[in-house]
Scaffold this active site. Structure first.
Site, PDB file in Angstrom:
ATOM      1  N   HIS A  77      34.518   1.196  32.496  1.00  0.00           N
ATOM      2  CA  HIS A  77      33.238   1.535  33.115  1.00  0.00           C
ATOM      3  C   HIS A  77      32.798   2.961  32.834  1.00  0.00           C
ATOM      4  CE1 HIS A  77      34.074  -1.904  36.203  1.00  0.00           C
ATOM      5  NE2 HIS A  77      33.633  -2.354  35.047  1.00  0.00           N
ATOM      6  N   CYS A 103      22.190  13.986  27.599  1.00  0.00           N
ATOM      7  CA  CYS A 103      20.756  14.131  27.819  1.00  0.00           C
ATOM      8  C   CYS A 103      20.039  12.859  27.408  1.00  0.00           C
ATOM      9  CB  CYS A 103      20.227  15.320  27.016  1.00  0.00           C
ATOM     10  SG  CYS A 103      18.430  15.493  27.093  1.00  0.00           S
ATOM     11  N   CYS A 143      17.521  14.154  24.164  1.00  0.00           N
ATOM     12  CA  CYS A 143      18.025  14.563  22.854  1.00  0.00           C
ATOM     13  C   CYS A 143      19.454  14.094  22.577  1.00  0.00           C
ATOM     14  CB  CYS A 143      17.940  16.081  22.702  1.00  0.00           C
ATOM     15  SG  CYS A 143      19.123  17.011  23.726  1.00  0.00           S
ATOM     16  N   CYS A 193      16.651  21.099  26.790  1.00  0.00           N
ATOM     17  CA  CYS A 193      15.381  20.583  26.261  1.00  0.00           C
ATOM     18  C   CYS A 193      14.472  20.036  27.349  1.00  0.00           C
ATOM     19  CB  CYS A 193      15.640  19.504  25.214  1.00  0.00           C
ATOM     20  SG  CYS A 193      16.138  17.898  25.897  1.00  0.00           S
TER      21      CYS A 193
END
Length: 237
Positions: free
Chosen positions: A117, A125, A128, A148
């Site tokens: 799991h 992220c 990105c 970002c």
């Protein structure tokens, strides 16, 4: 206990399949108990709170629940984790298949751990793909974000998401090749992880160590109704 110790000593390619009960002695409650401790669920089930739909619909709400209920950075390996690591060092335990996401097996010293799991120790992220360790994510208050601007998502399998196919295939291979399957600390009701038991080849013993009955008890050659840490510690010297 003598039978369990004898089978473990005689095994040459054993596999352990574990669940939430393996980590409760480390202070990590199972999901159902953890949900009962959380006041912000507002009537939602823990499956709802930990679903992919919940993450994408309300990442702030998801991360509040996730931080309060799913993360235990101070947890340490217990007797069960340590016994399994000793068994692996002995050369007879070939793999640990775990439904847990806490990384405690690795901290205890186990090397071949298949996390069915995923793991709370890593994040990525959603924009990105940059990876973030748990420590990096927790430095940020509230919902952690990437440089970002993208929201970070834990590398865990949320409800509504499939298991990692390659990890599951490796787990199936380990069970099919083993000469002893020890299942511990799991109710064996969460699939597809629970279905791994069905891949055990004829003649290979199945041991189930769990305080409560499981749907696979009738297939086991040995049932142990006791604490998983105590049982493994006594059997793996």
């Amino acid at each position: 206990m003598k039978t369990l110790a004898d089978w473990i000593a005689q095994a040459k390619r054993a596999v352990f399949l574990g669940g939430a009960g393996v980590s409760t002695a480390s202070g990590i409650p199972d999901f159902r108990s953890a949900h009962g401790l959380y006041a912000g669920a507002q009537g939602q089930s823990y499956e709802d709170m930990l679903s992919a739909r919940s993450f994408w619909r309300d990442p702030d709400g998801f991360w509040r629940f996730y931080r309060d209920v799913m993360l235990y950075p101070q947890a340490r390996p217990n007797a069960a984790h340590e016994a399994l690591a000793r068994w692996e060092r002995r050369g007879t335990l070939r793999a640990v298949l775990t439904q847990n996401i806490d990384g405690l097996h690795q901290r205890a010293g186990s090397q071949n751990v298949l996390e069915l799991h995923g793991s709370v120790l890593s994040n990525a992220c959603t924009r990105c793909g940059r990876p973030y360790a748990l420590e990096e994510a927790l430095r940020q208050p509230g919902t952690p974000r990437c440089a970002c601007g993208g929201v970070l998502k834990p590398d865990v399998v949320l409800y509504g998401e499939p298991l990692n196919e390659s990890v599951l295939e490796r787990a199936v291979d380990e069970v099919m090749a083993c000469d002893l399957l020890v299942v511990g600390g799991t109710s064996l009701v969460v699939h597809p992880a629970a279905g791994l038991v069905s891949y055990l080849r004829p003649g290979a013993p199945l041991v189930i160590i769990n305080r409560d009955p499981t749907p696979y008890d009738g297939q086991a050659q040995l049932l142990v109704r006791d604490d998983i840490g105590l049982s493994l510690s006594q059997a793996v010297l």
